[in-house]
Design a protein around this motif. Structure first.
Motif, PDB file in Angstrom:
ATOM      1  N   CYS B   6       0.999  -1.072  -0.203  1.00  0.00           N
ATOM      2  CA  CYS B   6       0.044   0.207  -0.033  1.00  0.00           C
ATOM      3  C   CYS B   6       0.894   1.207   0.030  1.00  0.00           C
ATOM      4  CB  CYS B   6      -0.952  -0.108   1.366  1.00  0.00           C
ATOM      5  SG  CYS B   6      -1.929  -1.403   1.355  1.00  0.00           S
ATOM      6  N   LEU B   7       0.454   2.002  -1.091  1.00  0.00           N
ATOM      7  CA  LEU B   7       1.352   3.331  -1.104  1.00  0.00           C
ATOM      8  C   LEU B   7       0.778   4.682  -0.787  1.00  0.00           C
ATOM      9  CD1 LEU B   7       2.924   1.616  -4.175  1.00  0.00           C
ATOM     10  CD2 LEU B   7       4.658   2.368  -2.501  1.00  0.00           C
ATOM     11  N   CYS B  42       6.510   4.078   2.379  1.00  0.00           N
ATOM     12  CA  CYS B  42       5.987   3.134   1.350  1.00  0.00           C
ATOM     13  C   CYS B  42       6.893   2.422   0.474  1.00  0.00           C
ATOM     14  CB  CYS B  42       4.819   3.788   0.680  1.00  0.00           C
ATOM     15  SG  CYS B  42       3.538   4.350   1.857  1.00  0.00           S
ATOM     16  N   PHE B  66      -4.767   4.492  -2.704  1.00  0.00           N
ATOM     17  CA  PHE B  66      -6.090   5.283  -2.484  1.00  0.00           C
ATOM     18  C   PHE B  66      -5.863   6.623  -2.522  1.00  0.00           C
ATOM     19  CE2 PHE B  66      -9.399   6.819   0.720  1.00  0.00           C
ATOM     20  CZ  PHE B  66     -10.292   6.989  -0.412  1.00  0.00           C
ATOM     21  N   GLY B 122       3.489   1.084   5.261  1.00  0.00           N
ATOM     22  CA  GLY B 122       4.706   2.066   5.820  1.00  0.00           C
ATOM     23  C   GLY B 122       4.205   2.123   7.161  1.00  0.00           C
ATOM     24  N   SER B 125       2.697   7.675   7.585  1.00  0.00           N
ATOM     25  CA  SER B 125       2.641   8.698   6.546  1.00  0.00           C
ATOM     26  C   SER B 125       3.413   9.769   6.976  1.00  0.00           C
ATOM     27  CB  SER B 125       1.377   8.965   6.056  1.00  0.00           C
ATOM     28  OG  SER B 125       0.742   9.248   7.061  1.00  0.00           O
ATOM     29  N   GLY B 131       0.153   6.403  11.493  1.00  0.00           N
ATOM     30  CA  GLY B 131       0.702   5.133  11.863  1.00  0.00           C
ATOM     31  C   GLY B 131      -0.483   4.042  12.285  1.00  0.00           C
ATOM     32  N   GLN B 132      -1.684   4.223  11.813  1.00  0.00           N
ATOM     33  CA  GLN B 132      -2.676   3.158  12.380  1.00  0.00           C
ATOM     34  C   GLN B 132      -3.367   2.405  11.045  1.00  0.00           C
ATOM     35  OE1 GLN B 132      -5.843   4.440  14.889  1.00  0.00           O
ATOM     36  NE2 GLN B 132      -4.780   6.450  15.217  1.00  0.00           N
ATOM     37  N   THR B 133      -3.097   2.742   9.680  1.00  0.00           N
ATOM     38  CA  THR B 133      -3.561   2.259   8.759  1.00  0.00           C
ATOM     39  C   THR B 133      -3.312   0.644   8.837  1.00  0.00           C
ATOM     40  OG1 THR B 133      -3.287   4.150   7.634  1.00  0.00           O
ATOM     41  CG2 THR B 133      -3.767   1.877   6.249  1.00  0.00           C
TER      42      THR B 133
HETATM   43  N1  LIG Z   1      -4.372   6.599   0.885  1.00  0.00           N
HETATM   44  C1  LIG Z   1      -3.643   5.598   1.289  1.00  0.00           C
HETATM   45  N2  LIG Z   1      -3.312   4.712   0.034  1.00  0.00           N
HETATM   46  C2  LIG Z   1      -2.454   3.402   0.130  1.00  0.00           C
HETATM   47  N3  LIG Z   1      -2.010   3.404   1.196  1.00  0.00           N
HETATM   48  C3  LIG Z   1      -2.101   4.033   2.277  1.00  0.00           C
HETATM   49  C4  LIG Z   1      -3.077   5.146   2.265  1.00  0.00           C
HETATM   50  N4  LIG Z   1      -2.866   5.842   3.583  1.00  0.00           N
HETATM   51  C5  LIG Z   1      -2.177   5.014   4.507  1.00  0.00           C
HETATM   52  N5  LIG Z   1      -1.745   3.950   3.750  1.00  0.00           N
HETATM   53  C6  LIG Z   1      -0.768   2.891   4.092  1.00  0.00           C
HETATM   54  O1  LIG Z   1      -0.582   3.111   5.439  1.00  0.00           O
HETATM   55  C7  LIG Z   1       0.827   3.400   5.960  1.00  0.00           C
HETATM   56  C8  LIG Z   1       0.786   4.104   7.225  1.00  0.00           C
HETATM   57  O2  LIG Z   1      -0.150   5.382   7.014  1.00  0.00           O
HETATM   58  P1  LIG Z   1      -0.681   6.213   8.251  1.00  0.00           P
HETATM   59  O3  LIG Z   1      -1.367   5.215   8.918  1.00  0.00           O
HETATM   60  O4  LIG Z   1      -1.754   6.996   7.327  1.00  0.00           O
HETATM   61  O5  LIG Z   1       0.409   6.908   9.039  1.00  0.00           O
HETATM   62  C9  LIG Z   1       1.354   4.021   4.762  1.00  0.00           C
HETATM   63  O6  LIG Z   1       2.909   4.062   4.759  1.00  0.00           O
HETATM   64  C10 LIG Z   1       0.833   3.295   3.492  1.00  0.00           C
HETATM   65  O7  LIG Z   1       1.254   2.211   3.453  1.00  0.00           O
END
Ligand SMILES: Nc1ncnc2c1ncn2[C@@H]1O[C@H](COP(=O)(O)O)[C@@H](O)[C@H]1O
Ligand SMILES: Cc1cc2nc3c(=O)[nH]c(=O)nc-3n(C[C@H](O)[C@H](O)[C@H](O)COP(=O)(O)OP(=O)(O)OC[C@H]3O[C@@H](n4cnc5c(N)ncnc54)[C@H](O)[C@@H]3O)c2cc1C
Lengths: 320, 263
Positions: B6-7, B42, B66, B122, B125, B131-133
């Motif tokens: 997921c990027l 990512c 996304f 990742g 972001s 950091g929850q995705t």
């Molecule tokens: N809109 C998105 N599309 C694809 N991957 C996402 C998206 N948002 C978050 N991720 C994935 O979740 C990770 C952590 O993101 P976050 O939880 O937003 O800090 C990112 O490094 C991506 O791998």
């Protein structure tokens, strides 16, 4: 309703645990509810006593499967216990395991999570969390829309909780745990003998400008002279010059020593996010416009290769 | 091994502080002249996936993003780095959707992609640093989750992971399928795609879905940004001056020793 604080027994009642208890107590007071502590793992007497002295009630799950952290088992254990405590908020520390667990715990409890929280306030009935965003360039206030609010907090940013005179009652939880599809089979700590970076009083930190692993040896020698610890920027860690555990910043350790001496380190916002709370920041950098200087009490615009030998000499002389 | 990476596309996190502005009403960063880039973690994840595939000599890597139309750049770059396929879910709603919605969209896309062994995200972001995705995605998919991984290899019918902890690292044996989050280390610095592969990436077709195609419920709110501001925290630096370097370093040493004595 309760505020629930979660401790992992292995960490003991360290500064981080004290911060979690402090944050929990203040939030419980503001909400006018009680604070319950949850301990996972085999707690020693010191941890039990300290926890009973700060919380209104303690639930411990210390069956054999929970003596060492395993992601799925700990998550299941904390979820099960929280479900019985009607939490309005669940506070976790900032260790790897708490960070790994927070979002999933929120999901299982039907709540919302936020991480690296530096302040918590209540607005109407909603819990709001302050956290830095955009690599430390901005600060956001996040309103958690579901309950409970599950927050892993920058624990050292919170004052410890006062100990009360009474001793909270302890409940032992006997839990049925799921099979574990993931298993930690080996654990390795680097430099166990050293104090934690988070607890260091003086930190000497090296950046990419050092140009290789050898200068880090010089930083270590310098550090030994003044009882300091060595840290690094992400760029230096990614270059393989030092272990990842040395990384300070948004995605590394959050430190706040009395003195943070940054050598050949630029001061990107993501690095500052991990050390800008230091009492005093100083730098050695060839570029007088390097952003690190904007946060410094004092600094030298000079090639570190010229400064270090002389500095070492002078600090060694003072030791005599 | 089938890996879905997921990027996320974000505002370039390297823009200097003095150029960074927020819109306190919209509660977003002002884009200004800054570029949109792939979140660095990512790319660390994609690099980790590529190395794993190269070592095994088989498998498929699907890049999933996304984002609004602009997200195509992220997928083109992933293909140029040698991901096998690119899938974009078009975001025509809020520019910074909340973490649970993102996880639900990604989970629905992953189910539609079909079978997978590992989903990589990742660790966080570079914009909102949520950091929850990863964790939420694992829950949506009903699979286990391991965070802060920097190395993965095949291990029987499952995988063996190395992940970073506060004090060192851990080795984890895991059954697949699962979700892992990737952090940086010296071995997963993202490769720079070859010019030829960059050209090739433009000939590949991307799969594009809308949120509607995936039938995701977008009504529930997990959290909201109530305020966004820029904290001011600068101090006036005393640049140490003196006639000789020796003298200047002497002053530096004195200042350091003063801190040490006061401990
Ligand atoms: N809109 C998105 N599309 C694809 N991957 C996402 C998206 N948002 C978050 N991720 C994935 O979740 C990770 C952590 O993101 P976050 O939880 O937003 O800090 C990112 O490094 C991506 O791998
Ligand atoms: C999402 C995200 C998370 C991140 N998390 C972190 C994090 O947790 N921690 C972190 O550190 N970074 C993090 N970064 C990376 C950060 O943005 C910077 O890229 C990094 O901190 C730069 O490291 P540096 O200052 O060592 O290197 P550089 O930016 O290369 O700076 C080197 C400095 O050394 C100076 N210099 C060069 N030669 C000499 C010499 N001979 N003598 C004296 N000075 C010299 C230069 O003037 C320069 O200021 C993150 C980035 C992103 C996008």
């Amino acid at each position: 309703m309760n505020v629930v604080i979660v401790f992992f027994a292995k960490n003991g009642f360290d500064r981080a645990a004290q911060g979690v208890a402090g944050a929990g107590r203040r939030l419980a007071n503001e909400l006018g509810i009680k604070m319950q502590a949850v301990i996972i793992g085999a707690a020693d007497a010191a941890l039990m006593e300290a926890t009973q002295g700060v919380a209104d009630g303690v639930t411990i799950a210390d069956q054999a499967e929970l003596h060492e952290y395993q992601p799925e088992l700990y998550l299941s254990a904390v979820t099960q216990i929280c479900q019985g405590l009607a939490p309005q908020a669940v506070l976790l520390s900032n260790d790897t395991y708490s960070q790994e667990m927070a979002a999933r715990l929120a999901y299982r409890l039907g709540g919302s999570a936020a991480g690296d929280v530096t302040a918590i306030v209540v607005s109407d009935t909603h819990i709001r969390a302050y956290r830095s965003v955009y690599g430390g360039k901005a600060e956001a206030v996040i309103e958690l829309k579901r309950s409970p609010a599950v927050l892993w907090i920058r624990a050292r940013a919170f004052d410890p909780a006062p100990q009360h005179d009474s001793t909270a009652e302890v409940t032992h939880a006997a839990l049925t745990l799921p099979p574990a599809p993931t298993r930690i089979v080996e654990r390795k700590s680097e430099a166990v003998s050293e104090a934690r970076l988070e607890d260091a009083q003086i930190i000497i930190s090296g950046g990419r400008g050092l140009g290789g692993p050898e200068p880090f040896e010089e930083l270590k020698a310098l550090a030994a002279l003044i009882g300091a610890q060595v840290a690094a920027s992400r760029a230096a860690c990614d270059s393989g010059w030092c272990p990842p555990t040395w990384q300070v910043g948004q995605t590394g350790k959050k430190v706040a020593p009395k003195l943070y001496l940054a050598i050949a380190l630029h001061g990107a916002s993501q690095h500052l996010a991990g050390m800008s709370d230091s009492k005093m920041i100083a730098a050695i950098n060839t570029d007088k416009d390097a952003p690190i200087f904007k946060h410094c009490k004092f600094g030298i615009v000079e090639d570190y290769r010229k400064v270090l030998p002389l500095l070492k000499e002078k600090l060694a002389a003072a030791n005599k | 091994m089938n890996i879905i990476v997921c990027l996320k596309q974000i505002l370039d996190p390297d823009i200097p502080g003095r150029d960074f502005k927020v819109d306190p009403l919209a509660k977003e960063a002002v884009r200004g002249s800054a570029n949109l880039v792939t979140n660095i973690f990512c790319e660390n994840a994609l690099e980790t996936a590529l190395q794993c595939k190269e070592k095994i000599g088989a498998g498929k890597i699907t890049a999933l993003c996304f984002a609004p139309e602009s997200g195509e750049d992220v997928l083109r770059k992933a293909l140029a780095m040698k991901a096998d396929e690119g899938v974009q879910v078009l975001n025509d709603g809020a520019p910074n959707p909340d973490p649970l919605l993102v996880a639900r969209v990604l989970a629905a896309a992953i189910r539609k992609i079909g079978t997978f062994d590992v989903v990589m995200v990742g660790r966080e972001s570079g914009d909102w640093g949520v950091g929850q995705t990863g964790g939420l995605l694992a829950e949506e998919l009903g699979v286990p989750y391991v965070g802060f991984v920097d190395h993965i290899e095949a291990n029987g019918s499952g995988v063996k992971l190395k992940r970073q902890t506060d004090s060192g690292f851990e080795i984890i044996e895991a059954q697949t399928p699962l979700v892992i989050s990737i952090t940086n280390d010296e071995h997963n610095v993202p490769r720079v795609p070859k010019t030829r592969d960059v050209m090739m990436s433009f000939r590949q077709t991307l799969t594009k879905w809308s949120v509607g195609d995936l039938g995701v419920d977008t009504s529930e709110s997990y959290y909201e940004v109530a305020e966004l501001g820029i904290p001011i925290k600068e101090s006036a630096c005393e640049f140490i001056t003196g006639d000789t370097l020796e003298e200047r370093v002497g002053q530096l040493a004195e200042k350091i020793l003063a801190v040490k004595r006061a401990l």
